[in-house]
Scaffold this motif. Structure first.
Motif, mmCIF file in Angstrom:
data_model
loop_
_atom_site.group_PDB
_atom_site.id
_atom_site.type_symbol
_atom_site.label_atom_id
_atom_site.label_comp_id
_atom_site.label_asym_id
_atom_site.label_seq_id
_atom_site.Cartn_x
_atom_site.Cartn_y
_atom_site.Cartn_z
ATOM 1 N N ARG A 1 7.715 8.165 -58.952
ATOM 2 C CA ARG A 1 7.312 8.892 -60.159
ATOM 3 C C ARG A 1 6.538 7.994 -61.109
ATOM 4 O O ARG A 1 5.571 8.404 -61.728
ATOM 5 N N HIS B 1 6.478 12.037 -39.816
ATOM 6 C CA HIS B 1 5.405 11.643 -40.723
ATOM 7 C C HIS B 1 5.494 12.369 -42.060
ATOM 8 O O HIS B 1 4.567 12.314 -42.849
ATOM 9 N N ASP B 2 6.595 13.098 -42.263
ATOM 10 C CA ASP B 2 6.773 13.762 -43.550
ATOM 11 C C ASP B 2 7.583 12.861 -44.467
ATOM 12 O O ASP B 2 8.560 12.257 -44.045
ATOM 13 N N VAL B 3 7.166 12.792 -45.699
ATOM 14 C CA VAL B 3 7.859 11.950 -46.666
ATOM 15 C C VAL B 3 8.247 12.808 -47.872
ATOM 16 O O VAL B 3 7.403 13.527 -48.407
ATOM 17 N N TYR B 4 9.504 12.766 -48.240
ATOM 18 C CA TYR B 4 9.949 13.415 -49.475
ATOM 19 C C TYR B 4 10.335 12.290 -50.413
ATOM 20 O O TYR B 4 11.357 11.640 -50.202
ATOM 21 N N ASP B 5 9.496 12.034 -51.388
ATOM 22 C CA ASP B 5 9.753 10.872 -52.246
ATOM 23 C C ASP B 5 10.214 11.327 -53.619
ATOM 24 O O ASP B 5 9.432 11.796 -54.419
ATOM 25 N N GLY B 6 11.516 11.213 -53.851
ATOM 26 C CA GLY B 6 12.060 11.591 -55.152
ATOM 27 C C GLY B 6 12.569 10.384 -55.900
ATOM 28 O O GLY B 6 13.443 10.479 -56.745
ATOM 29 N N TYR C 1 14.619 21.361 -40.526
ATOM 30 C CA TYR C 1 13.840 21.077 -39.311
ATOM 31 C C TYR C 1 14.358 21.820 -38.091
ATOM 32 O O TYR C 1 13.842 21.678 -37.000
ATOM 33 N N LYS D 1 7.747 6.562 -28.758
ATOM 34 C CA LYS D 1 7.978 6.041 -30.111
ATOM 35 C C LYS D 1 7.769 7.158 -31.142
ATOM 36 O O LYS D 1 8.586 7.370 -32.035
ATOM 37 N N LEU D 2 6.659 7.902 -30.967
ATOM 38 C CA LEU D 2 6.358 8.981 -31.904
ATOM 39 C C LEU D 2 7.386 10.107 -31.802
ATOM 40 O O LEU D 2 7.783 10.696 -32.802
ATOM 41 N N ARG E 1 14.373 8.501 -51.100
ATOM 42 C CA ARG E 1 13.124 8.703 -50.384
ATOM 43 C C ARG E 1 13.496 9.007 -48.942
ATOM 44 O O ARG E 1 14.172 8.214 -48.287
#
Lengths: 511, 118
Positions: free
Chosen positions: B109, B99-104, B75, B43-44, B94
């Motif tokens: 905000r 487990h990396d999140v780039y939230d724009g 990556y 899963k991971l 988003r």
């Protein structure tokens, strides 16, 4: 040129709107203040984790697929599946002189009602101890104001001296007395405008203590006027094990600031037995393998890394110092238990307090035979060395002879005299709590005892005679006391004056 | 066991199936727990190879292609892309890779702004 400016502007704009990468994990399990978080692949050891709503955690176990973290503060609001973010910061506490006079928790937040602490300097809670190059051997004394300690088991600035004993044998009292003594010396030097005196700031770290005890200590310090030179880091028994575990490191970081800035500080860890217990609890909940007495394998490192941070720095590095007085509570006087032996082996000596002595009325109940300071007389003023040089040996001999004399056999005159002198020295060393004595008084009294001026006083009256002699010296011979304090040596001239003073006093004393 | 399922650093689905089948046939000690653990690791691993792009409005082919390019470069491997529409974001995108999140997103905000005020 204008192109270049435009380029920079676009780059700045780009930087402003860029989206930062975040590393996120989800809570898989939470209980007893310990969370297991899936993901968080970028987490560092000892990094602060953001649980949202101002709750932070500390990453302690980095495993293949998950991170074990302890939660600082309220963990009841954390639910399974909740998102957790890395912060890229290590745990840090506020440090600086602004903290003096305050009571703070293990995160450096004030818990007294004196408002917020205005300061912007922070130190990481975990720090590597100064190396060999930065260090210097211990040579300056910490005047505890407790006569048997200053005379027989001297503590130097930068030393680590363990105070060990059963429950209620006066361990905390020794710590508190030392703080009061420092405050008096600091204040006296301030008032006299003495710039040569290096003030010693104190940090009292309460680990898992009863709230009432902490309040009691703070109250005593307030009344003695010692709080302006003291920081109290308080974690009570009702605080989480995490906070109890962190408290000594936080206190140590506060002390390190003084050391790094060329000042002297003293930290009292009250006590490390409870600290080890708190760490054991965290480790067991984190499912780390347990060893002897269920303590984890790194319980030695837990204390050694803390106590190694106490040091005396070389002049090239500011010449500051951090002295550590860890306390350990034993069970039934057993010093060979796991944690006591660990800490004994780490420190530069120990002051062993005995229950039997305590109930015999010998207070502070210091066992002369088992107490030792490995720094020794390097941390004593010359005057003290002169009057107290042989006293430890004499007292040890007295104890042996006294045990022998119980058989009721006839004793020769010399042995009899030794026993009589020993009895009197034991009396002289008795001292009420929260009443530290200045070093010049100690020197004068010990000089009188060593020269046999107390030999004709009955043992029961020794304390009375000593008090009256102290009063006499403080009221009538202030110049002499000042001279002993400043010259720090019993020269022939001072010895002569002491002789004259004691001989002047003796006829006035009636038993 | 997971390592035996990897081919060129990527997870080979057939090998995973084979491993599971063999485990169920041979039934070694505690095989159920082992399979659960393998399930979690797979899963991971799948999560690490998946990029989820959420946006407030649907993205057209060209935009999707650009995301694929940029993330692939970042990556250094081909990612399984999934595009979702999520109006709760208000605006922006988003991206979740493992487990990396780039939230724009506008929502993030606003949340950050809220955090600064409290």
């Amino acid at each position: 040129m204008s192109n270049l400016l435009q380029e920079i502007e676009t780059q700045i704009e780009g930087a402003k709107s860029s989206v930062a990468k975040e590393n996120v994990g989800t809570v898989r399990e939470i209980g007893d203040g310990v969370a297991r978080i899936e993901g968080l692949t970028d987490a560092m050891y000892n990094e602060m984790l953001d649980f949202g709503d101002g709750v932070v955690g500390l990453a302690l176990n980095l495993e293949e697929t998950e991170v074990g973290a302890v939660v600082l503060g309220d963990f009841t609001g954390i639910t399974e599946g909740q998102e957790v973010r890395t912060t890229g910061r290590l745990l840090q506490v506020p440090v600086g002189k602004e903290l003096l006079g305050r009571v703070v928790n293990s995160l450096g937040e004030p818990v007294d009602d004196k408002g917020p602490i205005e300061n912007d300097t922070h130190y990481p809670v975990e720090k590597i101890a100064p190396g060999i190059v930065r260090r210097k051997s211990v040579s300056q004394p910490v005047q505890t104001g407790i006569m048997p300690i200053d005379a027989m088991i001297p503590i130097g600035r930068g030393q680590r001296e363990l105070i060990i004993g059963d429950r209620s044998t006066g361990k905390t009292t020794i710590g508190v007395d030392t703080i009061i003594s420092q405050a008096r010396l600091n204040r006296a030097a301030e008032e006299a405008g003495d710039t040569n005196y290096r003030p010693l700031y104190c940090i009292y770290v309460a680990i898992g203590q009863r709230q009432s005890n902490i309040a009691g200590v703070v109250d005593v310090l307030e009344k003695a006027g010692a709080m302006p030179y003291t920081i109290v880091v308080a974690t009570s028994a009702s605080d989480s094990a995490t906070n109890q575990y962190l408290a000594p490191y936080a206190g140590c970081a506060m002390g390190e600031w003084f050391m790094d800035n060329g000042m002297d500080a003293l930290v009292i860890y009250d006590d490390l037995s409870k600290h080890a217990t708190a760490y054991r609890q965290i480790s067991l909940v984190l499912k780390r393998p347990s060893g002897r007495e269920a303590y984890p394998g790194d319980v030695f490192y837990l204390h050694s890394r803390l106590l190694e941070r106490a040091a005396r720095l070389d002049e090239n590095y500011g010449g500051g110092s951090l002295t550590a007085l860890p306390l350990i509570e034993t069970q039934m006087g057993d010093v060979s238990a796991y944690i006591p032996t660990n800490v004994i082996s780490i420190t530069d000596g120990q002051i062993y307090l005995e229950t039997d002595l305590f109930y015999q009325g010998v207070r502070p109940a210091i066992s002369v035979g088992l107490s030792v300071s490995r720094v020794g007389s390097a941390a004593q003023t010359k005057a003290m060395k002169q009057v107290a040089g042989r006293i430890k040996l004499d007292l040890a001999q007295y104890r042996e002879l006294a045990a022998f004399a119980q058989f009721g056999s006839d004793l020769d005159a010399k042995t009899q005299a030794q026993i009589e002198r020993g009895k009197r020295v034991v009396e002289i060393f008795k001292q009420p709590q929260y009443n530290p004595l200045p070093v010049e008084i100690q020197v004068a009294v010990l000089w009188a005892a060593q020269n046999g001026y107390f030999d004709d006083v009955a043992v029961d009256n020794i304390k009375d005679c000593q008090d009256k002699l102290t009063d006499f010296l403080q009221s009538r011979k202030t110049d002499l006391l000042k001279k002993i304090k400043t010259e720090q040596v019993v020269s022939d001239e001072i010895a002569g004056q002491l002789k004259a003073a004691v001989e002047e006093f003796k006829p006035t004393y009636t038993q | 066991m997971l390592r035996s399922c990897l081919v060129d650093g990527g997870l080979d689905e057939d090998r995973v199936r084979q491993v599971v089948r063999l485990m169920l046939e041979r039934k070694p000690r505690e095989y159920i727990q082992i399979l659960y653990h393998l399930h979690r690791l797979v899963k991971l691993e799948l999560l690490r190879r998946t990029a989820r792009v959420e946006s407030a409005v649907p993205l057209d082919e060209e935009q999707q292609g650009r995301f694929r390019d940029v993330l692939g470069r970042l990556y250094r491997k081909e990612l399984d892309m999934s595009f979702e529409e999520n109006s709760a974001l208000i605006g922006g995108v988003r991206i979740t890779v493992g487990h990396d999140v780039y939230d724009g997103s506008v929502k993030a905000r606003l949340e950050r702004l809220k955090g600064q005020f409290t």
